[in-house]
Motif scaffolding. Structure first.
Motif, PDB file in Angstrom:
ATOM      1  N   CYS A 101      37.493 -46.498  -6.424  1.00  0.00           N
ATOM      2  CA  CYS A 101      36.834 -47.590  -5.687  1.00  0.00           C
ATOM      3  C   CYS A 101      36.885 -47.348  -4.178  1.00  0.00           C
ATOM      4  CB  CYS A 101      37.438 -48.936  -6.063  1.00  0.00           C
ATOM      5  SG  CYS A 101      37.146 -49.375  -7.779  1.00  0.00           S
ATOM      6  N   PRO A 132      47.042 -50.722  -8.167  1.00  0.00           N
ATOM      7  CA  PRO A 132      46.529 -52.060  -8.502  1.00  0.00           C
ATOM      8  C   PRO A 132      46.049 -52.163  -9.961  1.00  0.00           C
ATOM      9  CG  PRO A 132      45.517 -51.224  -6.480  1.00  0.00           C
ATOM     10  CD  PRO A 132      46.305 -50.100  -7.072  1.00  0.00           C
ATOM     11  N   PHE A 133      46.624 -53.099 -10.678  1.00  0.00           N
ATOM     12  CA  PHE A 133      46.305 -53.292 -12.090  1.00  0.00           C
ATOM     13  C   PHE A 133      44.809 -53.516 -12.309  1.00  0.00           C
ATOM     14  CE2 PHE A 133      45.903 -55.777 -16.007  1.00  0.00           C
ATOM     15  CZ  PHE A 133      46.592 -54.952 -16.888  1.00  0.00           C
ATOM     16  N   LYS A 134      44.168 -54.249 -11.400  1.00  0.00           N
ATOM     17  CA  LYS A 134      42.751 -54.574 -11.553  1.00  0.00           C
ATOM     18  C   LYS A 134      41.848 -53.332 -11.474  1.00  0.00           C
ATOM     19  CE  LYS A 134      42.155 -55.634  -6.689  1.00  0.00           C
ATOM     20  NZ  LYS A 134      42.015 -56.629  -5.673  1.00  0.00           N
ATOM     21  N   LEU A 135      42.382 -52.211 -10.978  1.00  0.00           N
ATOM     22  CA  LEU A 135      41.583 -50.988 -10.872  1.00  0.00           C
ATOM     23  C   LEU A 135      41.877 -49.984 -11.999  1.00  0.00           C
ATOM     24  CD1 LEU A 135      41.814 -50.326  -7.007  1.00  0.00           C
ATOM     25  CD2 LEU A 135      40.039 -51.540  -8.286  1.00  0.00           C
ATOM     26  N   MET A 136      42.708 -50.380 -12.943  1.00  0.00           N
ATOM     27  CA  MET A 136      43.100 -49.469 -14.029  1.00  0.00           C
ATOM     28  C   MET A 136      41.883 -48.929 -14.783  1.00  0.00           C
ATOM     29  SD  MET A 136      46.540 -49.173 -14.789  1.00  0.00           S
ATOM     30  CE  MET A 136      47.996 -49.825 -14.024  1.00  0.00           C
ATOM     31  N   GLU A 183      38.877 -48.479 -13.764  1.00  0.00           N
ATOM     32  CA  GLU A 183      38.168 -47.503 -12.935  1.00  0.00           C
ATOM     33  C   GLU A 183      38.916 -46.173 -12.880  1.00  0.00           C
ATOM     34  OE1 GLU A 183      35.197 -48.001 -11.361  1.00  0.00           O
ATOM     35  OE2 GLU A 183      35.095 -50.033 -12.164  1.00  0.00           O
TER      36      GLU A 183
END
Length: 181
Positions: free
Chosen positions: A9, A53-57, A59
């Motif tokens: 990202c 960051p967990f939210k980017l796993m 990706e």
């Protein structure tokens, strides 16, 4: 030459490039005791750190897979598996020692370098001989005694198939029935 960072990202994250970390990732990927989410978290955390960051796993996982394949495209039809990093650990260590005079337990090798060095083993290295035996077509041997010798050699060095989760459950059930537990 070898990647040290992974862009996710638009931000670069340092990769833990030590070959042992990649081997731990492969072990997690093949672990039947954990689910796909746990595998993904294990791989990303091992390669990019616990603070990733967990939210980017989501990706990151595809990029981690490409990294673990040393940048190569995934093509299951072309993949003939004749080496298992865990099962062949001793053969690999011996081949690294004889070919490159390095103790891989004491070296911090980049995962891609580790694989490039394996690709550079010569025909006299034990790992190359093992792979040759595994890939040898028994139909090429006409003499029955020689074919039997090669069949025995192939049996000795064959790759062990990992049991599926279901097979492990059946084994546990039989152990209980037969009094193994």
């Amino acid at each position: 030459m070898y990647p040290e960072y992974m862009s996710v990202c638009g931000k670069d994250y340092k990769i833990n490039t030590d070959y042992r970390v990649a081997l731990a990732c492969l072990k997690a990927i093949n672990d039947e005791e954990i689910n796909d989410i746990e595998r993904m978290i294990a791989v990303v955390t091992l390669l990019l750190g616990k603070d990733f960051p967990f939210k980017l796993m989501g990706e990151a996982i595809d990029k981690c897979a490409i990294y673990l394949r040393c940048g190569k495209e995934h093509n299951p039809e072309q993949e003939e598996i004749d080496l298992d990093y865990e099962q062949d650990k001793g053969y690999l260590m011996a081949s690294f020692m004889s070919r490159y005079h390095i103790d891989i337990n004491k070296e911090k090798l980049h995962w891609w370098a580790y694989n490039d060095l394996i690709a550079g083993f010569g025909e006299d290295d034990i790992m190359s001989k093992i792979r040759y035996i595994r890939n040898y077509d028994l139909n090429d041997i006409k003499d029955t005694k020689e074919r039997d010798k090669m069949r025995e050699a192939k049996e000795e060095v064959k790759l062990k198939r990992r049991k599926t989760k279901e097979e492990k459950e059946i084994d546990k059930m039989w152990d209980k029935i037969l009094g193994g537990e």
